[in-house]
Design a protein around this motif. Structure first.
Motif, PDB file in Angstrom:
ATOM      1  N   UNK A  19      -7.687   1.157  54.776  1.00  0.00           N
ATOM      2  CA  UNK A  19      -7.456   0.576  56.092  1.00  0.00           C
ATOM      3  C   UNK A  19      -6.024   0.905  56.501  1.00  0.00           C
ATOM      4  N   UNK A  20      -5.812   1.117  57.779  1.00  0.00           N
ATOM      5  CA  UNK A  20      -4.478   1.496  58.245  1.00  0.00           C
ATOM      6  C   UNK A  20      -3.981   0.528  59.304  1.00  0.00           C
ATOM      7  N   UNK A  21      -2.674   0.509  59.471  1.00  0.00           N
ATOM      8  CA  UNK A  21      -2.053  -0.248  60.545  1.00  0.00           C
ATOM      9  C   UNK A  21      -0.815   0.507  60.989  1.00  0.00           C
ATOM     10  N   UNK A  22      -0.349   0.197  62.173  1.00  0.00           N
ATOM     11  CA  UNK A  22       0.821   0.888  62.693  1.00  0.00           C
ATOM     12  C   UNK A  22       2.033   0.619  61.802  1.00  0.00           C
ATOM     13  N   UNK A  23       2.986   1.562  61.723  1.00  0.00           N
ATOM     14  CA  UNK A  23       4.184   1.377  60.890  1.00  0.00           C
ATOM     15  C   UNK A  23       5.102   0.313  61.489  1.00  0.00           C
ATOM     16  N   UNK A  24       6.017  -0.178  60.647  1.00  0.00           N
ATOM     17  CA  UNK A  24       6.932  -1.236  61.092  1.00  0.00           C
ATOM     18  C   UNK A  24       8.388  -0.793  61.078  1.00  0.00           C
ATOM     19  N   UNK A  25       8.708   0.266  60.348  1.00  0.00           N
ATOM     20  CA  UNK A  25      10.101   0.724  60.311  1.00  0.00           C
ATOM     21  C   UNK A  25      10.353   1.711  61.443  1.00  0.00           C
ATOM     22  N   UNK A  26      11.613   1.811  61.869  1.00  0.00           N
ATOM     23  CA  UNK A  26      11.966   2.739  62.941  1.00  0.00           C
ATOM     24  C   UNK A  26      11.626   4.173  62.547  1.00  0.00           C
ATOM     25  N   UNK A  27      11.921   4.534  61.290  1.00  0.00           N
ATOM     26  CA  UNK A  27      11.631   5.889  60.827  1.00  0.00           C
ATOM     27  C   UNK A  27      10.131   6.149  60.825  1.00  0.00           C
ATOM     28  N   UNK A  28       9.346   5.173  60.348  1.00  0.00           N
ATOM     29  CA  UNK A  28       7.895   5.335  60.315  1.00  0.00           C
ATOM     30  C   UNK A  28       7.299   5.424  61.702  1.00  0.00           C
ATOM     31  N   UNK A  29       7.811   4.609  62.626  1.00  0.00           N
ATOM     32  CA  UNK A  29       7.300   4.638  63.996  1.00  0.00           C
ATOM     33  C   UNK A  29       7.595   5.975  64.648  1.00  0.00           C
ATOM     34  N   UNK A  30       8.800   6.490  64.422  1.00  0.00           N
ATOM     35  CA  UNK A  30       9.167   7.785  65.002  1.00  0.00           C
ATOM     36  C   UNK A  30       8.245   8.885  64.489  1.00  0.00           C
ATOM     37  N   UNK A  31       7.985   8.870  63.182  1.00  0.00           N
ATOM     38  CA  UNK A  31       7.105   9.882  62.609  1.00  0.00           C
ATOM     39  C   UNK A  31       5.679   9.705  63.141  1.00  0.00           C
ATOM     40  N   UNK A  62      14.009   1.652  72.407  1.00  0.00           N
ATOM     41  CA  UNK A  62      13.370   0.349  72.209  1.00  0.00           C
ATOM     42  C   UNK A  62      13.359  -0.132  70.761  1.00  0.00           C
ATOM     43  N   UNK A  63      13.782   0.703  69.835  1.00  0.00           N
ATOM     44  CA  UNK A  63      13.782   0.305  68.436  1.00  0.00           C
ATOM     45  C   UNK A  63      12.383   0.090  67.911  1.00  0.00           C
ATOM     46  N   UNK A  64      12.232  -0.836  66.944  1.00  0.00           N
ATOM     47  CA  UNK A  64      10.930  -1.048  66.315  1.00  0.00           C
ATOM     48  C   UNK A  64       9.947  -1.740  67.246  1.00  0.00           C
ATOM     49  N   UNK A  80       9.501  11.087  70.848  1.00  0.00           N
ATOM     50  CA  UNK A  80       9.348   9.942  69.945  1.00  0.00           C
ATOM     51  C   UNK A  80      10.710   9.434  69.494  1.00  0.00           C
ATOM     52  N   UNK A  81      11.613  10.352  69.211  1.00  0.00           N
ATOM     53  CA  UNK A  81      12.963   9.965  68.780  1.00  0.00           C
ATOM     54  C   UNK A  81      13.676   9.199  69.898  1.00  0.00           C
TER      55      UNK A  81
END
Length: 748
Positions: A93-105, A127-129, A120-121
């Motif tokens: 099962x997956x969910x959206x990332x929570x870290x800024x680096x993960x969200x950017x990727x 807006x940050x995380x 994305x960067x």
């Protein structure tokens, strides 16, 4: 082996803690998607666990995953002998990332059309995380990000909404044992009600979504708790059998044959199937009527198309052509002098019949002068101000007809002005073609729907000349139009049989006629010949020889373009000598530069810039049709779009629509109908046994103009040459063409 223990921020166990049924749980961020098969959902992921462990390999089945997402997997740790420690996941099962680096990727991975790595960067920087919440709840704030204007904002908003709903569909399907590669198409076809539609009628997937078979839809229905003897299941099974028959070329099926096949498919008693069939007939989803071989069941659209076509063809048999009487005794010598040719006796007779007929079929094999006769006919009628249109089912066939006659020619779809989104034609009884005589070449390719549309578009007084070779493969679509007209006995037919001296010098022509007569062609190699047989027992070696022939030997010998002028034709898709394997080998040999650049992997096929591709079904919206060949002109990952250059311009395909295309370095003989190529290379081997038929070999051989090379086994060629004729398709056209009084006598 077990991983470290801990709890996530919601207090749920993960990383080595027991999951359901005693399984262990691993959670963490997806660093890289090493491999993912979009058809099956099988994936290999590099995951960074939440609690300090070094990156680990996770292997399992999941909806499409993007780098940066957070996953929770249940399964077992194993020590793979080749790849070392792995987490074999039973569920992911997956969910959206929570870290800024993960969200950017995550955002920059191509998940959302319109967002690339750079954007994305900037979005994360703005807006940050909380950027995902912004996209979800207040997407208009994305205008604060440099580079996001009104158009891009709308694109992002639409794509984000679609991918969220698609993900829900993917999770639903995956939870019911179905690979999720079709989720985007399912969403596009059914809209946001996709899950509800699937729950109410799971078998609709098999009817509506390319690539989803009845077995898959039936398994889903079983998981949803539908009884195996339910009326809805019986109706779906009956309809599936009919749909399969139509895809194979029938317009319906004999009733007993339909019941037998449906009983085997559903695994239920005949009584259950008969109830389902009765319900389909009562609902007018199917029509019960006599066919060429007795009582049958037909698809309504095809039933009415054959009936309507027969009425119009019978009307054409009455009366005279719409032009004034022409004296053949004067016209034929005139056209011979004008064109500098001498027509044979059979051509004289055929030309005379064509000048005095409203409806005529002209048949004959290669080298008998069909095209020469058409050119002479065109010249005579043009001199009399008769409006003549020349057409053929495919672009290649139309181009060849135009070159041979020195007159304009069109594809039938363009002549009829096929309308995007309407699945019909702009030319119809209220807007008929402006024509006195329509000449249709390669008539064996015309199917029933196209026949009906064509006849509806003709003025009431117009004449038609059908030109074709009934010995070739029948149309890809349903029906046997040319053969049924000939078999009816009521449509006049002229068969040319004399092979002209120049054509007779071609070993291609001689070999094709021997095959047609059920005789083995001469296989001994002759220097400078246009026909060769290269014997090779081993299929793998034969495949290697074919690649070398196409990439090196033939272009070197003839000075032709290996991609544009040489066509490999195979009887089948599967096997080492099937189109799929041959296309991979030819792609590596002929387009290495493309493979080194951007590519899109879909359905086990890599599409690269420069690849030769073929449209696999009619697409009225894009104005491209089954068998059209083009070249990949560009790949745009940010837009999730691939562009193909066809003769009439570029066409765009979304990445999830690429099952409409196939590599075309090699294609099937069926797909090559109506086409002619400078060079044809044709594998023929025991692995093709299910398709080894005389008309298939004959069709393949007659596609080559300058050179035909068969690579394979003599015994396979002999088996094809000796084969019995293919079973007739189940149709009604021949029956409908016969006057009712004669039809009754025939039935007795």
């Amino acid at each position: 082996m077990s991983g470290p223990r801990g709890r996530d921020q919601e207090g749920l166990p993960f990383d080595g803690i027991a999951g359901s049924e005693g399984q262990e749980v691993l959670s963490g961020a997806v660093e890289r998607v090493t491999f993912q098969n979009e058809e099956t959902g099988f994936c290999v992921l590099r995951v960074q666990p939440r609690f300090g462990r070094e990156r680990v390999a996770v292997v399992g089945h999941a909806p499409p995953i993007k780098a940066g997402e957070f996953l929770r997997a249940e399964g077992r740790w194993v020590d793979d002998p080749r790849h070392g420690p792995q987490f074999r996941a039973e569920s992911i099962a997956t969910q959206a990332p929570v870290s800024a680096e993960g969200i950017e990727r995550y955002l920059g991975s191509g998940l959302v059309v319109g967002i690339g790595p750079e954007l994305a960067k900037r979005m994360v920087a703005t807006f940050g995380v909380g950027v995902l919440d912004v996209i979800d709840e207040t997407p208009e704030r994305l205008r604060e990000v440099p580079g996001v204007g009104r158009v891009r904002l709308e694109r992002i908003r639409s794509a984000w909404s679609a991918q969220k709903r698609v993900r829900e569909i993917m999770i639903f399907l995956h939870g019911h044992g179905i690979g999720t590669v079709r989720a985007a198409r399912i969403h596009r076809f059914y809209g946001d009600d996709a899950v509800e539609r699937i729950r109410s009628d799971p078998w609709a997937l098999a009817r509506d979504i390319p690539g989803v078979g009845f077995a898959t839809a039936d398994a889903l229905a079983d998981r949803l708790g539908v009884s195996r003897t339910a009326l809805s299941r019986a109706r779906a099974g009956v309809r599936q059998i009919i749909d399969d028959a139509v895809r194979a070329g029938d317009c319906g099926l004999p009733r007993e044959d339909l019941l037998r096949r449906a009983e085997a498919l559903l695994g239920v008693d005949t009584a259950v199937v008969e109830t389902g069939l009765a319900a389909e007939v009562e609902a007018r989803e199917l029509i019960a009527a006599d066919g060429t071989d007795g009582p049958g069941v037909f698809v309504p659209a095809l039933f009415h198309a054959e009936a309507d076509a027969a009425v119009r063809l019978r009307a054409m048999l009455r009366g005279s052509p719409p032009w004034a009487e022409i004296d053949s005794g004067k016209a034929i010598p005139w056209v011979e002098a004008k064109l500098g040719l001498v027509l044979a006796t059979g051509q004289h007779e055929a030309l005379d019949r064509a000048l005095h007929s409203r409806l005529l079929v002209l048949t004959g094999g290669p080298g008998v002068g069909k095209t020469t006769l058409v050119r002479a006919l065109f010249e005579i009628l043009a001199a009399k101000r008769v409006r003549v249109l020349l057409a053929a089912p495919t672009g290649r066939a139309a181009k060849r007809l135009a070159e041979a006659t020195a007159a304009p020619a069109s594809t039938l779809h363009r002549l009829l002005e096929a309308r995007p989104g309407r699945r019909d034609f702009g030319r119809n009884p209220s807007n008929p073609l402006e024509v006195d005589l329509l000449v249709v070449d390669e008539a064996s390719m015309v199917d029933v729907p196209l026949l009906a549309g064509l006849l509806r578009a003709l003025p009431e007084e117009a004449a038609v000349l059908w030109i074709g070779d009934p010995a070739q493969l029948p149309s890809v679509g349903p029906g046997r139009v040319l053969a049924d007209m000939i078999d009816s006995g009521v449509v006049p037919v002229v068969a040319l049989s004399e092979i002209f001296r120049q054509a007779a010098q071609s070993r291609i022509v001689r070999a094709a006629h021997r095959v047609l007569a059920g005789e083995m062609p001469e296989l001994a190699s002759v220097e400078g010949s246009d026909f060769f047989f290269l014997e090779e027992e081993d299929a793998e070696v034969a495949a290697q020889r074919i690649v070398k022939l196409v990439a090196e030997r033939i272009p070197g010998r003839l000075g032709v373009d290996a991609i544009r002028d040489v066509q490999v034709l195979s009887p089948m898709h599967r096997g080492s000598l099937g189109t799929k394997a041959l296309n991979r080998g030819l792609q590596r040999a002929l387009n290495p530069a493309g493979l080194a650049g951007p590519r899109v992997l879909r359905f086990e096929t890599a599409f690269c810039v420069g690849d030769k591709v073929m449209q696999m079904r009619n697409d009225y919206d894009r104005d491209v049709f089954n068998g059209d060949v083009g070249f990949v002109a560009g790949i745009e990952p940010e837009k999730q779009m691939l562009r193909v250059a066809f003769d009439r311009g570029e066409v765009e395909y979304a990445f999830d629509e690429l099952d409409a295309l196939a590599l075309a370095y090699a294609t099937t003989v069926h797909k090559a109908q109506g086409s002619e190529y400078p060079v044809v290379v044709f594998p023929l081997h025991g692995q093709h046994t299910p398709m080894l038929r005389r008309n298939l070999v004959y069709t393949a051989m007659t596609r080559g103009r300058r050179l035909v090379v068969i690579v394979g086994q003599k015994r396979s060629l002999a088996a094809a040459v000796r084969s019995a004729p293919e079973e007739k398709r189940f149709t009604r056209l021949a029956l409908e063409l016969v006057p009712r009084s004669r039809a009754r006598v025939r039935a007795q």
